[in-house]
Design an enzyme around this catalytic site. Structure first.
Site, short mmCIF file in Angstrom:
data_model
loop_
_atom_site.label_atom_id
_atom_site.label_comp_id
_atom_site.label_asym_id
_atom_site.label_seq_id
_atom_site.Cartn_x
_atom_site.Cartn_y
_atom_site.Cartn_z
CB CYS A 104 -0.82 0.05 1.20
SG CYS A 104 -1.85 1.59 1.36
CG MET A 317 -5.22 2.02 -4.82
SD MET A 317 -6.27 2.62 -6.45
CE MET A 317 -5.95 1.25 -7.29
#
Length: 397
Positions: A104, A317
């Protein structure tokens, strides 16, 4: 009937970039959860509140979106010349599943500050005032990330005037460098696993699509918005309210994963939701962001919309931002062509919440493209710290 009391585990709830997650020190987890496997997954699922057939994660720390259904486990690094080992777990909302297949990028912004504040960075490396360089080993993808964290009076500076579209309040800027972000040593081979900058992706029932299949930051499938019947200016509700469109995207994603060598059978895609990501691009156009901000055609070089865990992301993202930066820097990819083509080291792209500038340095060596690093700015802030409480039964086999 009597029930055992809940157990409590030290934890920190943090925002990193446009995501939120629960951060743990590895040593604070129950011994059975300090190793990968069923017990660890059960624990993290219960922490976040999954699986939840209602899709709300009311009985946990999750926020009912892929951006807020995340967990991080940190420890002193076992790698030479690194400070902290960073393991990321993407928790499914409606299924009992934790995906460990990728990173992430947004929560990476919180890793450096957490590591400094929790004794994972040697005190001799922390300035009284200035920028602390935290050397992060990203365990999921086996890559080095450098976080440049501002320090004031020996403490992490969290507040500031850096504005990040998709985040309501300004905070201190944290610059992130993803070193050698291409997954050229990971599963599926080189940065362009098919050897092509643009492929013809055949998807039964839906046709054939031009696609750039790239493994940089995170494996990503880039398509052209026009080939999907979109403008590239779509917001979340335009996509996420359309189950037919979501099913189409998931089917394309599955066949893209197969072509990239990430899975060996199309049925395996259902158990690999975090990767690859799927995104679509278009040339700049004017639109109004989800927060009401007017984005003009001159504000961006390219428009990008990306899906995460089956839904259009509200912003972008961080790992896909790395993919965007890398693909934009390589002439001939769909991202590069939508941005106007040619060589470039930076690109400003438009996403549903606004814009973001990212950069990458790409060179061609012996006919193959290499990327030294990708750079972007994020921010992070501690939202809560204390103890997470979960039922003791999660530690049972």
């Amino acid at each position: 009937m009597s029930f055992a009391p809940q157990i409590k585990i030290p934890a920190t709830y943090m925002r990193g970039g446009t995501s939120k997650g629960v951060f743990f020190k590895l040593e604070d987890l129950p011994p059975a959860a300090q190793q990968p496997g069923k017990i660890r997954d059960q624990l993290l699922l219960r922490v976040i509140g999954s699986p939840d057939p209602y899709g709300k994660q009311i009985d946990g720390m999750g926020g009912a979106s892929s951006s807020t259904s995340k967990t991080v486990i940190l420890s002193k690094s076992q790698q030479p010349d690194h400070d902290v080992d960073y393991l990321f777990g993407q928790v499914a909302i409606d299924r009992p599943f934790v995906d460990w297949s990728g990173n992430c990028g947004n929560l990476t912004a919180g890793v450096g500050s957490f590591a400094i504040s929790n004794g994972l960075v040697d005190s001799s490396r922390i300035l009284e005032n200035g920028i602390c360089t935290v050397r992060i080993w990203q365990v999921n993808i086996q890559k080095t990330i450098i976080a440049h964290v501002p320090i004031v009076n020996g403490q992490v500076q969290e507040l500031g005037d850096f504005e990040l579209d998709g985040v309501t309040f300004p905070a201190a800027e944290v610059q992130i460098e993803f070193l050698d972000p291409a997954d050229d040593d990971a599963e599926g081979g080189a940065m362009f696993p098919t050897g092509h900058l643009v492929d013809q992706l055949v998807v039964p029932e839906y046709g054939t699509f031009e696609a750039t299949l790239i493994k940089a930051g995170i494996p990503t499938i880039f398509l052209k918005a026009e080939d999907l019947g979109y403008q590239g200016t779509e917001l979340q509700e335009d996509i996420n309210s359309d189950p037919v469109a979501l099913a189409k995207f998931e089917t394309i994603r599955a066949y893209g994963a197969l072509k990239m060598g990430l899975i060996s059978d199309i049925t395996e895609a259902a158990q690999r939701q975090h990767t690859p990501k799927i995104a679509f691009v278009s040339q700049p156009k004017a639109y109004v962001s989800s927060g009401g901000k007017a984005i003009t055609e001159l504000d961006t070089d390219v428009l990008v919309r990306a899906l995460s865990m089956g839904k259009l992301h509200h912003a972008m993202m961080g790992t896909v931002a790395v993919s965007i930066a890398t693909a934009a820097a390589i002439p001939g990819t769909l991202v590069n062509l939508a941005a106007g083509g040619g060589e470039r080291e930076a690109v400003r792209f438009g996403h549903p919440s606004g814009t973001l500038r990212v950069g990458a340095q790409a060179t061609q060596e012996n006919g193959e493209w290499k990327v030294k690093k990708a750079i972007m700015s994020r921010s992070a802030r501690v939202l809560m710290e204390g103890w997470i409480r979960v039922p003791a039964e999660v530690l049972k086999e």
